[in-house]
Design an enzyme around this catalytic site. Sequence first.
Site, PDB file in Angstrom:
ATOM      1  N   TYR A   9      21.845  30.005  74.716  1.00 62.77           N
ATOM      2  CA  TYR A   9      20.607  30.791  74.596  1.00 62.77           C
ATOM      3  C   TYR A   9      20.048  30.706  73.187  1.00 62.77           C
ATOM      4  CZ  TYR A   9      17.353  34.690  74.588  1.00 62.77           C
ATOM      5  OH  TYR A   9      16.220  35.462  74.451  1.00 62.77           O
ATOM      6  N   LYS A  22      16.351  29.091  71.862  1.00 62.63           N
ATOM      7  CA  LYS A  22      15.337  29.814  71.099  1.00 62.63           C
ATOM      8  C   LYS A  22      15.129  29.198  69.706  1.00 62.63           C
ATOM      9  CE  LYS A  22      14.058  32.724  74.216  1.00 62.63           C
ATOM     10  NZ  LYS A  22      12.697  32.652  74.795  1.00 62.63           N
TER      11      LYS A  22
END
Length: 279
Positions: free
Chosen positions: A174, A178
């Site tokens: 994750y 990002k």
Amino acid sequence: MASTSGSSRSARPPLYHPLNISGWTVLITGASSGFGEAMAWRFAEAGCRLVLLARRQDRLESLRDQLQFTYHVPVHIIQLDVRNIDEVDLLPHHLPEEFAEVDILVNNAGLALGTAAVQDNSMDDAVTMIETNVTAVIAMTKAFVQGMIERNRGHIVNISSIAGQEAYGGGSVYCATKHALAAFTTATRHDLVGTNIRVTSISPGAAQTEFSLVRFKGDQEKADEVYQGFDPLTAEDIADNVLYACTRPEHVQIADILVLATNQASAKGIARVHLEEER
């Protein structure tokens, strides 16, 4: 002799002139809940026409009906998984004429799956996060930025995360997605610097939406624990920041906004009240 101070104050011109985006067309991905739904309400309040994309048709239909009843704005809904790159590529050609010229693109669809350590990562989850958080944003931007360039007007808003500015254990994939989104957003701004198109990244900290419920794959108890002991951000807080960025005068480009809860200093640096004290 009567005072004229009151009348002089009322006659004073506004101290600042935000951009009036009434009538602009706004496309929001991941619009059926959370940040996306809250943004839809704020843009509708501002008088925008809306294109709302999400996977859940029933939620989109309900949201469309509520927005049209409350604000009487045109709303077009599309059931779509943004990972379907072929369909994303065709979107600009399939929009009704009234919605064809997208002025503001909000790449909001995104997700985290699990909190596995790097040695335990699920490759299925990893691919889903990469395709949703990165590949889909690249595809959506490519699909709509050409029209913005031709009209020399537009705004791209990418919803990132504090995980795009700092990494933490249990979030390897994750955080990587990002960080990739942050790099893509900055590079996009460089590519478009000779145009009137603005590019903004919004990075929320701890915000209580369905995000954690998805991350923990439906485990409501684990999702709730994330927000215990402090007052987290809400979807409406993030929508407010998005609207702020989009309504600055046209010569102002808000590049990055990092939004934290008051009792949050970093991704994991949260001051929590002991549950015993709360009782």
